[in-house]
Design a protein around this motif. Structure first.
Motif, PDB file in Angstrom:
ATOM      1  N   THR A 300       1.002  -1.243   0.000  1.00  0.00           N
ATOM      2  CA  THR A 300       0.121   0.081   0.038  1.00  0.00           C
ATOM      3  C   THR A 300       0.812   1.082  -0.122  1.00  0.00           C
ATOM      4  OG1 THR A 300      -1.621  -1.291   1.220  1.00  0.00           O
ATOM      5  CG2 THR A 300      -2.076   1.278   1.330  1.00  0.00           C
ATOM      6  N   SER A 301       0.493   2.223  -0.695  1.00  0.00           N
ATOM      7  CA  SER A 301       1.067   3.389  -0.934  1.00  0.00           C
ATOM      8  C   SER A 301       1.009   4.337   0.243  1.00  0.00           C
ATOM      9  CB  SER A 301       0.884   4.335  -2.090  1.00  0.00           C
ATOM     10  OG  SER A 301       1.344   5.350  -2.168  1.00  0.00           O
ATOM     11  N   VAL A 302       1.707   4.626   1.259  1.00  0.00           N
ATOM     12  CA  VAL A 302       1.461   5.466   2.391  1.00  0.00           C
ATOM     13  C   VAL A 302       0.844   6.916   2.031  1.00  0.00           C
ATOM     14  CG1 VAL A 302       2.242   6.434   4.698  1.00  0.00           C
ATOM     15  CG2 VAL A 302       3.111   3.950   3.632  1.00  0.00           C
ATOM     16  N   ALA A 303       1.338   7.472   1.036  1.00  0.00           N
ATOM     17  CA  ALA A 303       1.161   8.937   0.684  1.00  0.00           C
ATOM     18  C   ALA A 303      -0.232   8.868   0.131  1.00  0.00           C
ATOM     19  CB  ALA A 303       2.143   9.514  -0.481  1.00  0.00           C
ATOM     20  N   SER A 304      -0.413   7.800  -0.694  1.00  0.00           N
ATOM     21  CA  SER A 304      -1.902   7.755  -1.442  1.00  0.00           C
ATOM     22  C   SER A 304      -3.086   7.749  -0.281  1.00  0.00           C
ATOM     23  CB  SER A 304      -1.779   6.770  -2.471  1.00  0.00           C
ATOM     24  OG  SER A 304      -3.084   6.621  -2.997  1.00  0.00           O
ATOM     25  N   MET A 305      -2.559   6.640   0.576  1.00  0.00           N
ATOM     26  CA  MET A 305      -3.860   6.455   1.448  1.00  0.00           C
ATOM     27  C   MET A 305      -3.987   7.740   2.564  1.00  0.00           C
ATOM     28  SD  MET A 305      -5.914   4.353   2.905  1.00  0.00           S
ATOM     29  CE  MET A 305      -5.588   2.777   1.906  1.00  0.00           C
ATOM     30  N   ALA A 306      -2.791   8.384   2.988  1.00  0.00           N
ATOM     31  CA  ALA A 306      -3.026   9.448   3.564  1.00  0.00           C
ATOM     32  C   ALA A 306      -3.627  10.669   3.079  1.00  0.00           C
ATOM     33  CB  ALA A 306      -1.352   9.877   4.112  1.00  0.00           C
ATOM     34  N   GLY A 307      -3.491  10.863   1.535  1.00  0.00           N
ATOM     35  CA  GLY A 307      -3.828  11.934   0.952  1.00  0.00           C
ATOM     36  C   GLY A 307      -5.613  11.554   0.964  1.00  0.00           C
ATOM     37  N   LYS A 308      -5.920  10.396   0.612  1.00  0.00           N
ATOM     38  CA  LYS A 308      -7.318  10.012   0.497  1.00  0.00           C
ATOM     39  C   LYS A 308      -8.084  10.275   2.092  1.00  0.00           C
ATOM     40  CE  LYS A 308      -7.130   6.368  -2.893  1.00  0.00           C
ATOM     41  NZ  LYS A 308      -7.027   4.983  -3.220  1.00  0.00           N
ATOM     42  N   LEU A 309      -7.235   9.758   2.904  1.00  0.00           N
ATOM     43  CA  LEU A 309      -8.050  10.242   4.623  1.00  0.00           C
ATOM     44  C   LEU A 309      -8.110  11.663   4.553  1.00  0.00           C
ATOM     45  CD1 LEU A 309      -6.238   7.341   6.411  1.00  0.00           C
ATOM     46  CD2 LEU A 309      -8.574   7.436   5.465  1.00  0.00           C
ATOM     47  N   VAL A 310      -7.090  12.199   4.237  1.00  0.00           N
ATOM     48  CA  VAL A 310      -7.121  13.733   4.631  1.00  0.00           C
ATOM     49  C   VAL A 310      -8.219  14.385   3.882  1.00  0.00           C
ATOM     50  CG1 VAL A 310      -5.530  15.754   4.344  1.00  0.00           C
ATOM     51  CG2 VAL A 310      -4.529  13.919   5.231  1.00  0.00           C
ATOM     52  N   SER A 311      -8.260  14.119   2.601  1.00  0.00           N
ATOM     53  CA  SER A 311      -9.285  14.709   1.695  1.00  0.00           C
ATOM     54  C   SER A 311     -10.675  14.403   2.299  1.00  0.00           C
ATOM     55  CB  SER A 311      -9.269  13.858   0.263  1.00  0.00           C
ATOM     56  OG  SER A 311      -9.691  12.480   0.256  1.00  0.00           O
ATOM     57  N   VAL A 312     -10.822  13.381   2.934  1.00  0.00           N
ATOM     58  CA  VAL A 312     -12.169  13.233   3.734  1.00  0.00           C
ATOM     59  C   VAL A 312     -12.354  14.000   5.033  1.00  0.00           C
ATOM     60  CG1 VAL A 312     -13.638  11.553   4.776  1.00  0.00           C
ATOM     61  CG2 VAL A 312     -12.652  10.825   2.792  1.00  0.00           C
ATOM     62  N   LEU A 313     -11.201  14.224   5.707  1.00  0.00           N
ATOM     63  CA  LEU A 313     -11.350  14.935   6.730  1.00  0.00           C
ATOM     64  C   LEU A 313     -11.438  16.340   6.660  1.00  0.00           C
ATOM     65  CD1 LEU A 313      -9.346  12.551   9.108  1.00  0.00           C
ATOM     66  CD2 LEU A 313     -11.884  12.852   9.308  1.00  0.00           C
ATOM     67  N   ARG A 314     -10.521  16.926   5.497  1.00  0.00           N
ATOM     68  CA  ARG A 314     -10.444  18.397   5.376  1.00  0.00           C
ATOM     69  C   ARG A 314     -11.667  19.223   5.609  1.00  0.00           C
ATOM     70  NH1 ARG A 314      -6.859  18.247   1.750  1.00  0.00           N
ATOM     71  NH2 ARG A 314      -5.002  18.490   2.695  1.00  0.00           N
ATOM     72  N   PRO A 315     -12.626  18.797   4.704  1.00  0.00           N
ATOM     73  CA  PRO A 315     -13.909  19.554   4.846  1.00  0.00           C
ATOM     74  C   PRO A 315     -14.525  19.494   6.326  1.00  0.00           C
ATOM     75  CG  PRO A 315     -13.905  18.081   2.979  1.00  0.00           C
ATOM     76  CD  PRO A 315     -12.820  17.719   3.797  1.00  0.00           C
ATOM     77  N   VAL A 316     -14.174  18.552   6.900  1.00  0.00           N
ATOM     78  CA  VAL A 316     -14.988  18.708   8.404  1.00  0.00           C
ATOM     79  C   VAL A 316     -14.163  19.812   9.286  1.00  0.00           C
ATOM     80  CG1 VAL A 316     -15.137  17.191  10.395  1.00  0.00           C
ATOM     81  CG2 VAL A 316     -15.513  16.219   8.277  1.00  0.00           C
ATOM     82  N   THR A 317     -12.918  19.867   8.989  1.00  0.00           N
ATOM     83  CA  THR A 317     -12.019  20.889   9.809  1.00  0.00           C
ATOM     84  C   THR A 317     -11.983  22.133   9.099  1.00  0.00           C
ATOM     85  OG1 THR A 317     -10.087  20.078   8.921  1.00  0.00           O
ATOM     86  CG2 THR A 317     -10.762  18.838  10.567  1.00  0.00           C
ATOM     87  N   ALA A 318     -12.500  22.627   7.900  1.00  0.00           N
ATOM     88  CA  ALA A 318     -12.199  23.607   7.104  1.00  0.00           C
ATOM     89  C   ALA A 318     -12.912  24.748   7.876  1.00  0.00           C
ATOM     90  CB  ALA A 318     -12.993  23.305   5.715  1.00  0.00           C
ATOM     91  N   GLU A 319     -14.173  24.637   8.600  1.00  0.00           N
ATOM     92  CA  GLU A 319     -14.884  25.749   9.399  1.00  0.00           C
ATOM     93  C   GLU A 319     -13.706  26.323  10.702  1.00  0.00           C
ATOM     94  OE1 GLU A 319     -18.435  24.545  10.580  1.00  0.00           O
ATOM     95  OE2 GLU A 319     -19.260  24.551   8.458  1.00  0.00           O
ATOM     96  N   ARG A 320     -13.082  25.450  10.966  1.00  0.00           N
ATOM     97  CA  ARG A 320     -12.348  25.786  12.268  1.00  0.00           C
ATOM     98  C   ARG A 320     -10.686  26.298  11.673  1.00  0.00           C
ATOM     99  NH1 ARG A 320     -11.943  20.146  15.034  1.00  0.00           N
ATOM    100  NH2 ARG A 320     -10.382  21.203  15.919  1.00  0.00           N
TER     101      ARG A 320
END
Length: 455
Positions: A300-320
């Protein structure tokens, strides 16, 4: 018990070769000995027949007008001997016997068939063959015996020479057969080595099954493995589909519950909305994991997996206004099931997203043949005395400023269990950003998952 199939085949081949060569040794030795003894016996019979043909009676006694012409009979201890022994009277013998007289009452058995062993004129053993004959017919026939012999050392030397050459020949044959046995084992096991390489490709995710590789003898096993892989993939797809269906199915009831919560009193409404939001986040993560195409064990590509997870969580933390930093080499990979890495790393990122004030940093690097994945934030962090407790299921802390952040207290415990299943460790510490730092350390490129489930 010997576990190596190659070693078993080699030992079996060596034992078989050894047994066969021993049988060949004893068989050839016996055949050659019988042949050589037979040749000497035929020679002695020829000498006896020659002497018997020359015997005459003179003045009532046996006489031998002409002796055999072999010069060895004329030399003392010349290696060839004969003696004419009448029933009565004095015996006649070759000069090679010198003053030795062959005892006519010698035993009839000896080491070699047809011969008896006596002491020769030089003190060395000699082998003697005896034939009893008669000159004339009826009661007046002159009966006599003829003995012919030779030095035993001559026969022993001939047999020793043959055995020495045969020993070298059989040793060379053994070496050739042993080499052929090892070569046969290597060639015979080569398909298994190719199957192992194919299995590594399947495990790494490069291939879906074993194909039709391998000889016909292992074809049924390969087919069964392919069927097993197909069934496993089907089961994974069904489980992924169920998780996706569950996540989708929860969205509508959660929306209804959120609307109903608006009619509750302020203190109860806030708590209900927090719980609804927590369930929605869990459902979104399961849905995202299903979209990622989580499959069997792979590199598994660590960068690819981290990027996918961050893309999911970034909208949740955008307001802060939280800033995400992803510092991972795109070529960095880990031998770990993508689903497990998504769950393990996702829990750490989710925890950082809850507590961070303005920044979250995700990094991964190799050091001393180990892979380190680190998630840090600038939140309030966790005191040293509380870190062990939050690693346990249900363990939670309360921030003096923000109060208790929504959560179940399971995220870090689940990540620790998954890491432990791969022989990795999860440690908590102080982040350079000021908050909590969660670090996962994997040996080499990762480890195979253990038989037990991590959660």
């Amino acid at each position: 018990m010997i576990r190596s199939l190659r070693l078993r085949l080699a030992i079996g081949a060596l034992i078989a070769v050894g047994v066969v060569l021993l049988v060949v040794w004893f068989s050839l030795s016996r055949l050659f000995t019988d042949y050589v003894v037979g040749r000497y016996r035929a020679e002695m019979m020829t000498t006896i027949d020659t002497i018997a043909a020359q015997v005459v009676v003179r003045d009532g006694e046996l006489a031998l007008p002409r002796e055999p012409a072999d010069p060895r009979f004329s030399l003392p201890a010349g290696g060839r001997y004969w003696q004419l022994t009448p029933q009565t009277g004095t015996s006649i013998r070759s000069r090679s016997l010198w003053d030795t007289v062959i005892d006519t009452k010698m035993p009839s058995a000896g080491h070699y068939e047809g011969f008896v062993e006596l002491e020769g004129p030089d003190g060395a053993p000699m082998l003697v063959h005896t034939q009893t004959l008669a000159l004339g017919d009826g009661p007046k026939a002159e009966r006599f015996s003829v003995q012919a012999g030779f030095g035993r050392q001559e026969l022993d030397d001939a047999l020793a020479s043959f055995h020495g050459r045969m020993r070298l020949m059989l040793l060379a044959t053994a070496a050739v057969l042993a080499g052929a046995a090892f070569l046969q084992g290597a060639l015979g096991l080569a398909p298994l080595r190719r199957l192992r390489e194919r299995a590594a490709l399947v495990r790494a995710g490069s291939e879906r099954d074993f194909g039709s590789a391998g000889p016909s003898e292992v074809g049924p096993v390969v087919n069964e493995i392919n069927l097993l892989l197909a069934e496993r993939e089907t089961a994974v797809e069904r489980a992924r589909a169920r998780a996706s269906d569950l996540a989708h199915g929860l969205k509508t009831p959660l929306t209804v519950l959120a609307q109903l919560a608006e009619s509750l009193p302020d203190n109860e409404r806030q708590l209900a909305l927090q719980q609804v939001d927590l369930v929605r986040q869990r459902a979104d993560r399961q849905l995202q994991a299903a979209r990622m195409g989580v499959e069997r064990m792979a590199t598994t590509s660590v960068a690819s997996m981290a990027g996918k997870l961050v893309s999911v969580l970034r909208p949740v933390t955008a307001e802060r206004g939280i800033v995400w930093e992803v510092l991972i080499d795109p070529d960095l990979s880990l031998d770990m099931d993508p689903a497990d890495l998504a769950e393990c790393l996702g829990n750490l990122l989710d925890n950082a997203a809850k507590w961070a004030r303005s920044r979250i940093r995700v990094s991964a690097a190799r050091n001393d043949d180990r892979l380190h994945i680190v998630v840090g934030d600038d939140g309030p962090g966790i005191a040293d005395g509380d870190r062990e407790r939050v690693m346990q299921r249900g363990g939670r802390v309360v921030d003096g400023e923000a109060g208790q952040v929504p959560g179940t207290g399971l995220g870090l415990a689940i990540s620790a269990d998954i890491a432990d299943a791969y022989g990795a460790t999860l440690t908590l510490g102080q982040s350079p950003l000021g908050g909590l730092e969660a670090a996962m350390t994997f040996e080499a490129a990762g480890g195979r998952k253990r038989l037990r489930d991590p959660v």
